[in-house]
Scaffold this active site. Structure first.
Site, PDB file in Angstrom:
ATOM      1  N   CYS A  97       0.821  -1.219   0.000  1.00 39.52           N
ATOM      2  CA  CYS A  97       0.000   0.000   0.000  1.00 39.52           C
ATOM      3  C   CYS A  97       0.849   1.259   0.000  1.00 39.52           C
ATOM      4  CB  CYS A  97      -0.939   0.011   1.194  1.00 39.52           C
ATOM      5  SG  CYS A  97      -1.901  -1.490   1.366  1.00 39.52           S
ATOM      6  N   CYS A 204     -13.806  -0.102   7.421  1.00 43.69           N
ATOM      7  CA  CYS A 204     -12.795  -0.633   6.496  1.00 43.69           C
ATOM      8  C   CYS A 204     -12.784   0.147   5.189  1.00 43.69           C
ATOM      9  CB  CYS A 204     -13.089  -2.100   6.190  1.00 43.69           C
ATOM     10  SG  CYS A 204     -13.267  -3.113   7.672  1.00 43.69           S
ATOM     11  N   ILE A 207     -12.505  -1.742  -1.583  1.00 43.20           N
ATOM     12  CA  ILE A 207     -11.733  -2.216  -2.730  1.00 43.20           C
ATOM     13  C   ILE A 207     -11.996  -1.243  -3.875  1.00 43.20           C
ATOM     14  CG2 ILE A 207     -11.481  -4.114  -4.385  1.00 43.20           C
ATOM     15  CD1 ILE A 207     -10.602  -4.807  -1.525  1.00 43.20           C
ATOM     16  N   LYS A 325     -10.624   5.619   3.520  1.00 43.92           N
ATOM     17  CA  LYS A 325     -11.937   5.160   3.962  1.00 43.92           C
ATOM     18  C   LYS A 325     -13.056   5.562   3.011  1.00 43.92           C
ATOM     19  CE  LYS A 325     -15.234   3.643   6.211  1.00 43.92           C
ATOM     20  NZ  LYS A 325     -15.808   3.534   4.876  1.00 43.92           N
ATOM     21  N   HIS A 329      -9.336   3.211  -1.843  1.00 46.21           N
ATOM     22  CA  HIS A 329      -7.962   2.778  -1.600  1.00 46.21           C
ATOM     23  C   HIS A 329      -7.458   1.845  -2.711  1.00 46.21           C
ATOM     24  CE1 HIS A 329      -4.328   1.517   0.235  1.00 46.21           C
ATOM     25  NE2 HIS A 329      -4.785   0.556   1.003  1.00 46.21           N
TER      26      HIS A 329
END
Lengths: 383, 383
Positions: A97, A204, A207, A325, A329
């Site tokens: 990441c 979380c 995707i 968030k 991401h």
């Protein structure tokens, strides 16, 4: 030869003169090269004085796993080809990441080394073609910021999500949930199921497909591109051992070390930083990051969020973009997208999510790879 | 701002003071981190004046596809952990078969930038856990060199392979082939089957597990490590379009451009280069490389090999290590293994494969990624 004695300085100063970003989201019809072209075009369209693509001398592409996600390795020259930049040297950087912020460091050093003056740095990830699934005050804040960011994957507040759920139930003739506020919605296990305690779904990062890029130049040339450059005054990177070997679970050693190096180079303190984009892959990660960066004492991060200090109007705005968030991401793009947000904020061009502080000068990005195996911190200053 | 006007120079000179390499071959019991540790230990064991691992400030790891081959991405901090180097910044570089020479460029620029003095650069690939299979004068020459390289995967001449085949037939009571020379063996479709015309089995580099590394330092510090440093005086990298878009099939544009940049920086000509390690992933690729590098005119490469000019005792020895063909080709390690060979040759420590020339001073490496999507050329000079 000890490495600890110096705050090292770059041989030549480096500035950012442009930033672009694709729409973040789920795009079944696009692959990562399409997304990178979109980010690059966005950057070109918004360069203050335009440029000739042929002037770019070197490029870095942050990407985590085109190998697994798209069955394509050696992606860097493909990007160069699609941007019409062949034969410039172009290299893929993979640090999970933290791939694109690591790529940015390579771009900075490429200029500081004297080899190049004008370097494109970007990152991208195409993730939604693989099957997966994937809150608290941080989620509410970052969704509020994301709602002000037209390129965010979740361009919507938590309150809107609650309202939609109520409306859907009414349409379908189902029992209508009553939420007295956003937190009430987030505590509904139907609306926001547990992923792994203490994390629910809205804790979380999603995707995401997306790309982002910035244009770095030797500072002495920045005036050829813009009257409002943003200078890279600090950069730090550190590695960390696997999480199961970490000394503690509420701090990442790599983040503290990377931050310390960046602060030393920039000769600033955490208190000097006026806004930051940090790696909120999970809501709790934003709080850990804010504490690792020295913005708040250990354990004080949650209260700072509660008190609104990290909101758009607080004294230390964090993740004004919506963060990982809400903005999304796309792994290999996230670090450079963070840099882009600070670039736009420092130039006063962040639109409805612009931080109000008229003296905005210093921003920071914090990008983590894996469970803290890599951390990169950059400190940026308005020119 | 045009990029074509300059032979750029590094802000600080950079030298190589150590090189290590794991055994190359097929190692079912080892993974890539084991191999990297083996290469690193080999380097430490042979450093002229030893060193403290803690003095290394930064590292780069070239690796093509640990993702697909070992189901592990973000390998750089894992390597740092296994070498005891955490928390130094460490970054994975992926440019296919040119990964580790691209990594070396990042190491060079990291030092030239002023940020670091002492940088470890390496590469590794663990390939034999995936199922696959894998001549002419180049094969004969490179196997002869490989037979003199104790770390080579094919530490054996083509003549020995022919002798073994004859002996095996005798042992098994099968018809015994008669080979009047090595070429006769290579023309036997049973011994050396076609892969894809004009390539037979022994024209192709093998699938290899292995790792290699070098230690780069700011030249002003080299005396702290050795009295015989090797200086990096030229480095060039270029990207290329996919092979189906190439202007010709007997030349790689990226190689010609990368070489041109490296020659300009080093202020030398192809004639000045006294030996080279080139990317012989296939036998014909060595000939194409030698021509792209300007050692021989287009079309003259095969004759140069025939005449022995590229052999150990020729005027332009190529792939004294055995090359990818005989030494083996662990993708992410190959570029740095090339650099290691030139390092050892220029220091006169290549043992039975040492080039005889007592005035050996200038060597070159040529490392290709993919079908020419990336090429990196380095020019090294004895200190």
């Amino acid at each position: 030869m000890a490495s600890s004695t110096k705050p090292r300085q770059l041989g030549r100063p480096v500035s950012i003169v442009g930033a672009g970003m694709s729409q973040f989201g789920a795009f079944p019809g696009k692959d990562s090269r399409d997304l990178f072209v979109e980010a690059f075009q966005d950057m070109l369209d918004h360069l203050d004085q335009g440029m000739d693509v042929q002037d770019i001398e070197c490029a870095y592409v942050g990407n985590y796993s085109s190998d697994l996600f798209e069955h394509q390795g050696h992606t860097a020259p493909i990007i160069a080809d699609w941007l019409g930049m062949t034969p410039v040297p172009v290299t893929r950087i993979e640090n999970a990441c933290a791939s694109s912020s690591s790529a940015m460091r390579e771009g900075i050093m490429a200029i500081a080394s004297g080899l190049y003056d004008i370097v494109l740095v970007g990152g991208m990830e195409k993730m939604t073609n693989l099957p997966t699934e994937g809150v608290t005050d941080v989620a509410i804040k970052n969704h509020e910021n994301g709602a002000l960011n037209p390129k965010a994957q979740f361009n919507v507040t938590i309150q809107s999500l609650a309202d939609r759920r109520v409306a859907r139930a009414q349409q379908r003739g189902l029992p209508v949930p009553e939420y007295k506020d956003e937190m009430d919605f987030l505590n509904d296990p139907q609306a926001n199921p547990w992923i792994a305690w203490p994390l629910r779904l809205y804790d979380c990062a999603p995707i995401t497909d997306g790309a982002a890029c910035v244009l770095l130049v030797a500072s002495e040339l920045a005036h050829n591109f813009t009257d409002k450059p943003v200078h890279v005054i600090g950069t730090g990177q550190a590695s960390g051992r696997p999480l199961h070997d970490a000394d503690e679970l509420t701090s990442l050693s790599a983040a503290k070390i990377a931050a310390s190096r960046a602060y030393e180079m920039a000769d600033v303190t955490p208190d000097d930083i006026q806004l930051a984009e940090v790696h909120d892959c999970f809501t709790i990660a934003e709080i850990v990051a804010a504490e690792d960066l020295g913005f708040f004492s250990p354990g004080e991060g949650p209260r700072a969020v509660d008190e609104g200090r990290t909101s758009l109007t607080g004294d230390k705005p964090i993740n004004t973009s919506g963060g990982l968030k809400a903005k999304g991401h796309p792994v290999g793009a996230s670090g450079i997208a963070q840099v882009g947000e600070i670039f736009h904020q420092l130039r006063g061009e962040a639109g409805p999510r612009q931080v109000a502080n008229p003296n905005l000068e210093l921003g920071l990005t914090h990008n983590v790879g894996g469970t803290g195996g890599t951390c990169v911190v950059s400190i940026l200053q308005r020119g």
